[in-house]
Write an enzyme that holds these catalytic residues in place. Structure first.
Site, PDB file in Angstrom:
ATOM      1  N   LYS A  77       0.822  -1.255  -0.019  1.00 42.52           N
ATOM      2  CA  LYS A  77       0.129   0.175  -0.035  1.00 42.52           C
ATOM      3  C   LYS A  77       0.899   1.221  -0.146  1.00 42.52           C
ATOM      4  O   LYS A  77       0.654   2.204  -0.643  1.00 42.52           O
ATOM      5  CB  LYS A  77      -0.974  -0.137   1.256  1.00 42.52           C
ATOM      6  CG  LYS A  77      -1.788  -1.077   1.162  1.00 42.52           C
ATOM      7  CD  LYS A  77      -2.694  -1.176   2.510  1.00 42.52           C
ATOM      8  CE  LYS A  77      -3.613  -2.531   2.130  1.00 42.52           C
ATOM      9  NZ  LYS A  77      -4.210  -3.079   3.637  1.00 42.52           N
ATOM     10  N   GLN A 119      -4.524  -1.970  10.001  1.00 42.52           N
ATOM     11  CA  GLN A 119      -4.169  -3.462   9.354  1.00 42.52           C
ATOM     12  C   GLN A 119      -4.824  -4.461  10.301  1.00 42.52           C
ATOM     13  O   GLN A 119      -4.560  -4.518  11.495  1.00 42.52           O
ATOM     14  CB  GLN A 119      -2.857  -3.578   9.005  1.00 42.52           C
ATOM     15  CG  GLN A 119      -2.646  -4.781   8.273  1.00 42.52           C
ATOM     16  CD  GLN A 119      -3.500  -4.853   6.822  1.00 42.52           C
ATOM     17  OE1 GLN A 119      -3.249  -3.965   5.951  1.00 42.52           O
ATOM     18  NE2 GLN A 119      -3.974  -5.986   6.714  1.00 42.52           N
ATOM     19  N   ASP A 164     -11.673   2.420   4.545  1.00 43.81           N
ATOM     20  CA  ASP A 164     -11.972   1.193   4.331  1.00 43.81           C
ATOM     21  C   ASP A 164     -13.427   1.059   4.429  1.00 43.81           C
ATOM     22  O   ASP A 164     -14.203  -0.185   3.847  1.00 43.81           O
ATOM     23  CB  ASP A 164     -11.517   0.222   5.914  1.00 43.81           C
ATOM     24  CG  ASP A 164     -10.200  -0.450   5.384  1.00 43.81           C
ATOM     25  OD1 ASP A 164      -9.727  -0.517   4.330  1.00 43.81           O
ATOM     26  OD2 ASP A 164      -9.388  -0.668   6.239  1.00 43.81           O
TER      27      ASP A 164
END
Length: 297
Positions: free
Chosen positions: A52, A96, A119
């Protein structure tokens, strides 16, 4: 001839298309910033975070990272979240998963500022999605929609069977495909581990989305002729390779490909799209917070 839907190519195009929006924001003094938070030292999570960060660098998004010791108290992680919520240079961030067992991930998500929740997991953003007013579409479901669009699949009136009911993929994707929208209007069936005669449900579908996390659960005998197959699963299985393993999907690719009109491979299908849509959401978050209008692909 079965079409192999190339997620790498579609994701690359989305990243290219985001460049103009990122430049517009940068010209207004608001370069988008994405942060990653990693609690612990899980190797797979570290790999995802590194990927990422590389994605950010490629498109011109400022990348930030926070490491939290895996043995630290939840309060230490919560403090990091407060700092990110308050940081004007960070427009979006992700914590994460997985987090250590002593940390409640749902509580973590509730502490994320909803406008920085790229997200799309915060309860406020989930509610907005279900209500048909999504601020951020969760990355993997949105990526699936983009792949269907690229493959020329109009979901209006189609029967879509989703195998998997997770909060990350199955549930939000079902809601998105049901909505009265250009990329929705489908009739959706959601299957799971308690579903009787799974094959009957998948064989009757125009589109099958496999997102259950079971290696090669769905084979060609479970796919109707001409169906479109989107394989979200990524599973590591033992194999006689240099690494000692290989990655396979939730779909047995070779047999399913014989039935399908179009299918995504693993790897190289949905995975790259998830990362591309995270960049998309970060640019959208920056646009909202900085009040700068941009064109999004």
């Amino acid at each position: 001839m079965t079409e192999i839907i190339d997620g790498n190519a579609v994701a690359s195009q989305i990243r290219d298309d985001l460049t103009a929006a990122i430049e517009t924001l940068a010209d207004a003094g608001a370069r988008p910033g994405l942060a990653t938070v990693l609690m612990g030292d899980d190797p797979a999570s570290q790999t995802y975070v590194n990927m990422k960060q590389r994605d950010c660098e490629e498109v011109g998004i400022e990348s930030h990272h926070v490491d939290v010791d895996g043995d630290a108290s939840p309060a230490e992680l919560y403090d990091a979240i407060v700092d990110l919520n308050d940081d004007p240079d960070v427009h979006g961030y992700i914590v994460q998963a997985p987090v250590p067992d002593h940390v409640d991930y749902r509580e973590v998500i509730r502490r994320v500022d909803p406008i920085k929740d790229v997200d799309g997991f915060h309860p406020e953003n989930v509610g907005r999605l279900v209500a048909g007013d999504a601020r951020f579409r969760p990355c993997t479901p949105h990526g699936v929609q983009k792949l269907l669009e690229t493959a020329g699949v109009d979901t209006e009136g189609k029967d879509v069977t989703i195998v998997g009911r997770s909060d990350i993929v199955g549930k939000p994707l079902a809601n998105l495909l049901l909505q009265k929208a250009e990329d929705g209007n489908a009739t959706v069936t959601v299957c799971h581990s308690r579903t009787d005669d799974l094959g009957a449900k998948t064989r009757s579908a125009d589109v099958v989305v496999a997102a259950v996390g079971v290696p090669e659960l769905i084979d060609g005998s479970m796919i109707g002729e001409g169906a479109v197959v989107i394989d979200v699963g990524v599973n590591r299985v033992d194999a006689d390779t240099e690494k000692g393993y290989e990655l396979v999907g939730d779909v047995e690719f070779e047999s399913a490909k014989e039935q399908a009109s179009a299918i995504t491979p693993v790897p190289g299908g949905v995975g790259p799209m998830t990362r591309a849509m995270l960049l998309y959401n970060t640019v959208k978050a920056a646009s909202l917070q900085e009040d700068v209008v941009v064109d999004l692909p």
